[in-house]
Design a protein around this motif. Structure first.
Motif, PDB file in Angstrom:
ATOM      1  N   GLY A 209       0.869  -1.146  -0.117  1.00 37.96           N
ATOM      2  CA  GLY A 209       0.071   0.042   0.324  1.00 37.96           C
ATOM      3  C   GLY A 209       1.054   1.170   0.030  1.00 37.96           C
ATOM      4  O   GLY A 209       1.971   0.903   0.016  1.00 37.96           O
ATOM      5  N   ASN A 216      -3.385   2.204   7.013  1.00 34.97           N
ATOM      6  CA  ASN A 216      -4.599   1.510   5.860  1.00 34.97           C
ATOM      7  C   ASN A 216      -4.425  -0.484   5.619  1.00 34.97           C
ATOM      8  O   ASN A 216      -4.899  -0.885   4.772  1.00 34.97           O
ATOM      9  N   MET A 217      -3.494  -1.276   7.011  1.00 38.21           N
ATOM     10  CA  MET A 217      -3.731  -2.086   6.544  1.00 38.21           C
ATOM     11  C   MET A 217      -4.031  -2.951   8.048  1.00 38.21           C
ATOM     12  O   MET A 217      -2.944  -2.046   9.193  1.00 38.21           O
ATOM     13  N   ALA A 221      -3.437  -9.161   8.623  1.00 38.82           N
ATOM     14  CA  ALA A 221      -2.835  -9.723   7.205  1.00 38.82           C
ATOM     15  C   ALA A 221      -1.432  -9.347   6.836  1.00 38.82           C
ATOM     16  O   ALA A 221      -1.108  -9.806   5.948  1.00 38.82           O
ATOM     17  N   TYR A 427     -11.406   2.574   8.495  1.00 38.27           N
ATOM     18  CA  TYR A 427     -11.848   0.880   7.431  1.00 38.27           C
ATOM     19  C   TYR A 427     -10.095   1.178   6.631  1.00 38.27           C
ATOM     20  O   TYR A 427      -9.410   1.473   7.018  1.00 38.27           O
ATOM     21  N   ASP A 428      -9.570  -0.280   6.249  1.00 38.91           N
ATOM     22  CA  ASP A 428      -8.559  -0.544   5.225  1.00 38.91           C
ATOM     23  C   ASP A 428      -8.342  -0.034   4.588  1.00 38.91           C
ATOM     24  O   ASP A 428      -9.810  -0.249   3.825  1.00 38.91           O
ATOM     25  N   MET A 429      -7.570  -0.257   3.954  1.00 34.62           N
ATOM     26  CA  MET A 429      -7.776  -0.256   1.833  1.00 34.62           C
ATOM     27  C   MET A 429      -8.636  -1.027   1.736  1.00 34.62           C
ATOM     28  O   MET A 429      -9.228  -0.429  -0.263  1.00 34.62           O
ATOM     29  N   TYR A 430      -9.196  -1.932   1.871  1.00 37.28           N
ATOM     30  CA  TYR A 430      -9.799  -2.735   0.720  1.00 37.28           C
ATOM     31  C   TYR A 430     -11.376  -2.366   1.294  1.00 37.28           C
ATOM     32  O   TYR A 430     -12.259  -3.603   0.810  1.00 37.28           O
ATOM     33  N   GLY A 431     -11.370  -1.770   2.064  1.00 38.43           N
ATOM     34  CA  GLY A 431     -12.900  -1.810   3.031  1.00 38.43           C
ATOM     35  C   GLY A 431     -12.994  -2.189   4.317  1.00 38.43           C
ATOM     36  O   GLY A 431     -14.708  -2.502   4.903  1.00 38.43           O
ATOM     37  N   GLY A 432     -12.080  -3.173   3.824  1.00 38.61           N
ATOM     38  CA  GLY A 432     -12.839  -3.428   5.802  1.00 38.61           C
ATOM     39  C   GLY A 432     -12.734  -3.049   6.916  1.00 38.61           C
ATOM     40  O   GLY A 432     -11.394  -1.646   7.317  1.00 38.61           O
TER      41      GLY A 432
END
Length: 452
Positions: A209, A216-217, A221, A427-432
């Motif tokens: 990222g 943002n993660m 992960a 939210y993280d970079m994937y929308g989670g």
């Protein structure tokens, strides 16, 4: 009788300069008996110092000539029948004279204690090897460690990265996440220091990222991403913690579901007494809580397992449908390794992931307190051997026996990062959904507890 010994003592003291080695020994023994150990010690040391001074200034021959030229005779010679010549003290011999009896006895006891401790250590090593071989047999071979570039702290203490992988039987590590992320410090204080990092904490993962956009993660992960990149999951978690919180980790240990249960059953064959605590579920309090049993697939259903339909599971807040659930009652009870695993992993009450972290810390504190019992000394060494065999780790066996096992007797202090509700929903970079924290605050807190 005492009067006779007193007279004998006074006679020897009056003729102290002419005593033989045997008579000197008798004199010092009477001195200690009649005057006490302190008087004996002071006079004995003073005599040794005086004779050492004489030895340095005169040779044996010159002292002999000086004695003959003065014509001095020992009063002991004239006062005894049958003695043909005076016995003169040999100063050279007195320099190497052994410390009298009591110090010898003390040294003897120290030697016995040393050999007893050595024997105890050898027995513990034997139990460790036994446990290790048992674990190797169970796993069908040694588990290969991953590449890890950890380092110790500047103050000499050591951090161990502990990961609980949510890897189910038959599932490969590249699709598993780190279900729990902890760092255990040994050597920084009298107790072990354990810091649990909530897995949904938003961080920057090195090489993933855009770091300029801020965290943002999700922290957990990092393990999966690293495993997908030539099995470097543990190393990427270490790098992530170092970059975001400024802490080091020299060693690591990764435990999956079945490994955890095996280690607990090895250490405590009769189970572990623990006070099970759950929050409300959808605002409702349950006396008996259904907890997902992930080992049911390979080990079959346990006596307290129950199969729930998708509707029944959804009503209890489980989004993944029905399945096999272990019914765990609230309150004190005895748990085996499988039940303790399911209890520590549960996160579907209203406290969510924070409640799970609290249960994981409770389990670790309980296990540590049980290990303090001297009766678990050898089973603890055996269980460590089994843990070493079924756990992916780079911990040296010597470190486990000489540092980790003794440190367990000091207890453990636990901390959670972040604290309960001390975060913002983000939210993280994937929308989670994740947890946004004050990184400066918690970086300083982590370094204060774990060193750097």
């Amino acid at each position: 009788m005492k009067d006779n010994r007193q007279k004998r003592f006074e006679y020897l003291k009056a003729n102290k300069a002419y005593l033989s080695e045997r008579e000197k020994q008798e004199y010092y023994e009477l001195l200690q008996e009649l005057k006490g150990f302190q008087a004996f010690e002071e006079e004995y040391l003073a005599d040794m110092e005086e004779e050492r001074t004489v030895s340095e200034s005169l040779s044996f021959e010159s002292r002999s000539r000086a004695r003959r030229s003065t014509g001095a005779k020992s009063p002991l010679t004239s006062g005894r029948q049958g003695r043909k010549k005076t016995e003169t003290p040999n100063v050279a011999d007195s320099e190497t004279e052994e410390v009298p009896r009591k110090p010898k006895k003390k040294k003897s006891w120290l030697k016995r204690i040393f050999f007893a401790l050595l024997a105890l250590l050898l027995v513990m090593v034997g139990f460790f090897i036994y446990g290790y071989q048992r674990g190797i047999s169970r796993e069908g071979g040694a588990i290969k460690a991953e590449q890890f570039h950890g380092a110790g702290n500047s103050d000499g203490s050591v951090n161990i990265l502990l990961l609980g992988a949510d890897q189910r039987p038959g599932q490969s590590s590249d699709v598993a996440h780190s279900d729990s992320i902890m760092v255990l410090n040994i050597g920084r204080s009298g107790k072990m220091q354990l810091v649990s990092f909530m897995r949904d904490t938003l961080v920057n993962i090195p090489g993933v990222g855009d770091a300029s956009q801020g965290p943002n993660m999700k922290l957990n992960a990092a393990f999966t991403i690293g495993e997908q990149n030539e099995n470097q999951g543990v190393e990427l978690v270490r790098q992530t913690l170092q970059q975001n919180f400024g802490i080091n980790a020299k060693y690591y240990a990764v435990v999956d579901f079945s490994s955890f249960a095996t280690v607990i059953d090895s250490l405590f064959p009769g189970g572990v007494q623990i006070d099970a605590k759950f929050s409300t579920i959808n605002g409702q309090k349950f006396d008996e809580v259904p907890v997902p049993d992930d080992l049911a697939e390979t080990e079959g259903m346990a006596p307290n397992d129950r199969e729930l339909s998708a509707e029944e599971a959804a009503a209890l807040g489980y989004p993944d449908g029905g399945g096999i659930f272990m019914m765990i009652k609230q309150g004190p009870q005895r748990m085996n390794g499988r039940t303790l695993l399911n209890y520590a992993r549960f996160r579907h009450d209203d406290q969510g992931d924070f409640g799970r972290v609290q249960r994981q810390q409770q389990v670790l504190e309980t296990l540590t307190s049980k290990v303090k019992n001297p009766l678990t000394l050898f089973t603890g060494a055996s269980a460590l051997g089994t843990a070493r065999a079924v756990t992916m780790t780079n911990l040296p066996n010597t470190f486990l026996l000489t540092k980790v096992l003794p440190a367990m007797f000091g207890g453990v202090e636990t901390t959670t990062i972040p604290d309960d509700n001390d975060w913002q929903a983000a939210y993280d970079m994937y929308g989670g959904s994740g947890l946004l924290i004050d990184m400066n605050k918690y970086s300083a807190k982590a370094k204060d507890i774990l060193g750097q």
